[in-house]
Design a protein around this motif. Structure first.
Motif, short mmCIF file in Angstrom:
data_model
loop_
_atom_site.label_atom_id
_atom_site.label_comp_id
_atom_site.label_asym_id
_atom_site.label_seq_id
_atom_site.Cartn_x
_atom_site.Cartn_y
_atom_site.Cartn_z
N PRO A 206 -10.98 -1.05 1.85
CA PRO A 206 -11.52 -2.14 1.64
C PRO A 206 -10.80 -3.07 0.48
CG PRO A 206 -12.67 -0.39 0.57
CD PRO A 206 -11.49 0.04 1.55
N GLY A 207 -11.34 -4.50 0.76
CA GLY A 207 -11.24 -5.55 -0.49
C GLY A 207 -12.60 -6.04 -0.75
N TYR A 263 -5.72 -8.12 8.77
CA TYR A 263 -4.57 -8.26 7.94
C TYR A 263 -4.14 -7.14 6.69
CZ TYR A 263 -7.96 -10.91 4.80
OH TYR A 263 -8.63 -10.86 3.86
N THR A 264 -3.04 -7.33 6.19
CA THR A 264 -2.64 -6.26 5.60
C THR A 264 -2.89 -6.44 4.08
OG1 THR A 264 -0.84 -6.04 7.10
CG2 THR A 264 -0.46 -4.93 5.05
N LYS A 265 -3.43 -5.20 3.34
CA LYS A 265 -3.54 -5.15 2.06
C LYS A 265 -2.30 -5.12 1.25
CE LYS A 265 -6.86 -2.66 0.34
NZ LYS A 265 -7.68 -1.67 -0.24
N GLN A 269 -3.05 -5.71 -4.50
CA GLN A 269 -4.67 -5.65 -4.03
C GLN A 269 -4.80 -4.15 -3.92
OE1 GLN A 269 -4.50 -7.41 -0.32
NE2 GLN A 269 -5.55 -9.13 -1.16
N ALA A 270 -3.93 -3.04 -3.65
CA ALA A 270 -4.13 -1.78 -3.70
C ALA A 270 -4.17 -1.33 -5.20
CB ALA A 270 -3.05 -0.90 -2.89
N ALA A 280 -3.81 -2.32 7.19
CA ALA A 280 -4.78 -3.42 7.34
C ALA A 280 -5.95 -2.76 6.62
CB ALA A 280 -5.10 -3.49 8.97
N PHE A 281 -6.77 -4.04 6.43
CA PHE A 281 -8.25 -3.60 5.79
C PHE A 281 -9.02 -2.94 6.75
CE2 PHE A 281 -6.65 -7.10 3.24
CZ PHE A 281 -6.79 -6.50 1.85
#
Length: 438
Positions: A206-207, A263-265, A269-270, A280-281
């Motif tokens: 998650p974001g 879409y890709t983290k 963000q990680a 991907a999220f």
């Protein structure tokens, strides 16, 4: 989130929001003087997960999905409605037709509150045909269901009227929510003072994304996450591609949460959120593997509690503060000698329209040579209003109220008092900053 969201590419990573509330607890956020803090309940994540398990069982018993026009969707609507009816809500099923099939919206109203000031929360309940749709969007649907049940358990009596909605056929183009907005008379739509949308809030990688549409709603969510020490980013990938869009287009203030789709983290963000960079999220987005195994419990828990924080806070108080309402920050902020600018911030909420032409800006600065200081008021959009520019020579302290014509600025949002010491040998600090709406 509807299928065409897959076609939306990010131009780049969403900007990290590091505003004045990063790292601060919600209780430290400036509030109107004299107002009591609103304390929402903790939303039990186990209850939310049980709703998701029930939606999974419904999908499994109905061909593996809960899509528009399929038996699994109607069974999902009936499941949610039964819970709300038992909890004391007034519920209504709104029918519409799309692609030769009957679709359903479920609307639930909690008794009481000002009917001319409605705080509405919504999520789409349908899945795509390829899977059960437990993150997309069982997660949002289950979270607002449990929040609605929490309102009932608390027998909440908010100032404003609470309404919840579960939308049909979102995956086919926001069909259900568009139908509701288009078939609600404008006089009734104007009573909706906030529409909160929750579409995918339990993504496995998650974001923490916040819609940036209405500044009051946006800041409410940011304040909650700042209290947890969790930075947020502005939600851009799905902007306008979920059920808030019809409301926004009709002039209703909107906001919401999102934990990420296909879409890709990024590595950045990680680093701040955990999880896996380069993935991907939600790798099961719109797929058969979007099951109860496709949920991050921590994200689901945090987002469910954030929803409660928003509902409890946005439904309390009046829409417009009374004359003389003060938004104040009394925390001391050290001013570096001949150094960088520093700020003290207050967040204005619940004010309709723009700030007044006679906005009162109270400044309390303790300093041994105010001729060193440049003092500015910074509006939520970044506009700068100079209050003091290195005058007063060796006079001590600034304790003054300035009148600012801020009538071109949206009132709600974070306002900052910015102070910079531009010469050596003298020191001081910001002792207080307040805005008074006359």
């Amino acid at each position: 989130m509807k299928l065409s969201a897959r076609l939306s590419a990010l131009a780049g990573a969403s900007a990290l929001v590091l505003g004045a509330f990063a790292g601060a607890a919600p209780a430290a956020t400036a509030a109107p003087t004299g107002t009591a803090a609103v304390t929402p309940p903790d939303i039990p994540v186990a209850n939310v997960k049980q709703h998701l398990a029930d939606l999974q069982s419904i999908a499994t018993a109905n061909g593996g999905n809960r899509a528009h026009g399929r038996s699994g969707y109607k069974a999902s609507i009936d499941f949610v409605k039964a819970k709300l009816d038992a909890a004391g809500y007034t519920t209504a099923i709104q029918q519409f037709s799309y692609n030769g099939s009957t679709g359903y919206n479920l609307i639930a109203d909690w008794p009481g509150g000002d009917p001319n000031q409605v705080v509405m929360s919504g999520s789409h309940l349908d899945s795509v045909t390829s899977g059960p749709g437990i993150n997309d969007n069982g997660s949002g649907s289950a979270a607002i269901l449990e929040n609605a049940l929490a309102v009932s358990r608390a027998q909440l009596q908010p100032t404003k009227h609470l309404r919840f909605a579960w939308w049909g056929a979102e995956e086919l183009g926001l069909v259900g929510s568009k139908y509701y907005v288009n078939n609600t008379p404008s006089t009734e739509r104007s009573k909706i003072k906030a529409y909160l949308n929750f579409d995918m809030i339990g993504s496995p990688n998650p974001g923490y994304f916040v819609y940036d549409d209405d500044p009051t709603i946006e800041q409410t969510f940011k304040t909650y996450y700042a209290g947890l020490g969790i930075p947020t980013e502005i939600e851009t990938e799905g902007d306008g591609r979920s059920d808030h869009a019809p409301f926004k287009n009709a002039g209703v203030p909107v906001g919401g949460l999102f934990s990420g789709a296909d879409y890709t983290k990024t590595s950045a963000q990680a680093q701040k959120w955990g999880g896996t960079a380069g993935q991907a999220f939600d790798r099961c987005y719109h797929s058969s593997c979007d099951t109860t195994a496709n949920i991050n419990d921590t994200a689901l828990d945090r987002n469910s509690d954030a929803i409660a924080y928003a509902i409890w806070n946005l439904s309390s108080g009046s829409t417009t503060p009374p004359a003389g309402t003060v938004f104040e920050n009394t925390a001391d902020v050290a001013i570096p000698d001949n150094g960088v600018a520093v700020t003290s911030s207050v967040t204005v909420t619940g004010v309709s329209g723009n700030a007044p032409s006679t906005l009162q800006v109270g400044v309390d600065i303790v300093h041994t040579w105010i001729g060193d200081l440049v003092v500015d008021l910074v509006a939520p959009d970044g506009s700068v209003y100079n209050l003091h520019n290195r005058t007063g020579s060796g006079t001590d302290n600034i304790n003054q109220t300035y009148t600012v014509n801020a009538s071109t600025e949206v009132a709600n949002g974070t306002w900052k008092l910015r102070v910079q010491d531009k010469a050596s040998a003298d020191t001081g600090y910001i002792s207080g900053f307040k805005l008074t709406f006359p």
